[in-house]
Design an enzyme around this catalytic site. Structure first.
Site, short mmCIF file in Angstrom:
data_model
loop_
_atom_site.label_atom_id
_atom_site.label_comp_id
_atom_site.label_asym_id
_atom_site.label_seq_id
_atom_site.Cartn_x
_atom_site.Cartn_y
_atom_site.Cartn_z
N THR A 95 -0.88 -1.51 -1.25
CA THR A 95 -0.64 -2.27 -0.02
C THR A 95 0.83 -2.13 0.32
O THR A 95 1.68 -2.74 -0.31
CB THR A 95 -1.02 -3.75 -0.22
OG1 THR A 95 -2.38 -3.84 -0.62
CG2 THR A 95 -0.83 -4.53 1.09
N LYS A 171 -5.34 -3.30 6.15
CA LYS A 171 -5.32 -3.94 4.83
C LYS A 171 -4.44 -5.18 4.85
O LYS A 171 -4.79 -6.23 4.28
CB LYS A 171 -4.81 -2.96 3.77
CG LYS A 171 -4.60 -3.58 2.38
CD LYS A 171 -5.88 -4.16 1.81
CE LYS A 171 -5.65 -5.04 0.59
NZ LYS A 171 -4.99 -4.39 -0.54
N LYS A 239 4.39 -11.27 -1.22
CA LYS A 239 4.76 -9.95 -0.69
C LYS A 239 3.85 -9.55 0.46
O LYS A 239 4.31 -9.10 1.52
CB LYS A 239 4.69 -8.92 -1.82
CG LYS A 239 5.12 -7.51 -1.44
CD LYS A 239 3.97 -6.60 -1.02
CE LYS A 239 3.06 -6.25 -2.16
NZ LYS A 239 2.04 -5.25 -1.78
#
Length: 286
Positions: A95, A171, A239
């Site tokens: 990611t 995503k 994150k």
């Protein structure tokens, strides 16, 4: 076909094992070499650098935590960019940010290589069962060449076009949806707890209505307070929430729920919850 897997963490390890079990020749690289030992015993080769791992492969998979980690193994004298042959394929299953995805695509194109974004949906148990869902984007030629490999790692593949950034944006958005569900589930659990209803019973009611494995799986983790070992760490949740906010800012979109979740994740990390499963968000709201 020869495959290299770089990054043997909670997700990379089972992905690499499934590559082996699918019959591919496998080379692995991990910064902590101890994590390569079991796979070497099972038939993989270990490389000393990302460049050497890529040199031995037609396709290189990276499964790492963030932009910085992928950058470290890709660029530089010992990076995979220097080892991968012309027409070789780098598949990033991490990611990563939209901007960094664009940077990777451009760097590989300049070398006559292909970059394929293929971020995954699923926890380590899904990776172990080759039951991930994968979002792919990149050149059609690369997707066609990589499809048998990706099929061996997944139960479903979503092709979202030829620009790698589209897969990464998708995503990031999916992870934002998960964060939103964790936030709502945590708040609902805590309110019902104050009304004297056990979390497991409330989860039974919610699961009957929504029928979502997300509610069932994460709700069970919350109700049973089983935040270790983490399937996905809270620090990574922060994150990914920051990635969502950055992607939204790029197109002038507003994500007020992401701002709220960010504040809760930051609070949890300050309390020492960073290595717990991100379902421990419930501990940050109390």
């Amino acid at each position: 076909m020869k495959i290299a897997v770089i990054g043997l963490g909670n997700m990379g390890q089972p992905i690499a094992r499934n590559v082996l079990q699918a019959g591919y020749e496998l080379t692995v690289y991990n910064r902590t070499k101890q994590k390569t030992e079991d796979l070497v015993t099972e038939g993989a080769q270990a490389a000393d650098t990302p460049r050497l791992a890529a040199k031995s492969a037609d396709i290189v998979i990276t499964m790492l935590a963030d932009d910085d980690s992928v950058s470290t193994v890709t660029f530089g004298e010992d990076g995979l960019l220097e080892g991968l042959a012309e027409n070789g394929i780098h598949i990033s299953m991490s990611t990563i940010s939209v901007e960094f995805s664009e940077k990777l695509a451009a760097a590989h194109a300049e070398k006559g290589q292909f970059f394929l974004a293929a971020p995954v949906l699923g926890r380590p148990d899904a990776a172990a069962k080759a039951a991930l869902r994968i979002i792919t984007a990149g050149p059609a030629e690369a997707k066609q060449a990589a499809k048998p490999l990706l099929d061996s790692l997944s139960q479903q593949i979503f092709d979202v076009g030829e620009e790698s950034k589209t897969a990464n944006a998708a995503k990031i958005s999916i992870n934002f949806l998960l964060v939103s569900m964790l936030e709502a589930l945590s708040e609902s659990f805590l309110m019902m707890e104050k009304y004297g209803l056990e979390q497991k019973q409330f989860l039974e009611i919610a699961s009957a209505l929504f029928g979502s494995p997300v509610y069932q799986n994460y709700g069970t983790i919350m109700a049973e307070q089983k935040f270790e070992p983490a399937g996905f760490k809270m620090s990574l949740g922060l994150k990914d929430t920051n990635l969502a906010l950055a992607a939204a800012k790029r197109v002038s979109a507003n994500l007020p729920l992401a701002e709220l979740a960010k504040s809760h994740f930051e609070s949890g990390i300050e309390k020492g919850f960073g290595d717990l499963d991100w379902a421990a968000l419930i501990k940050c709201i109390k």
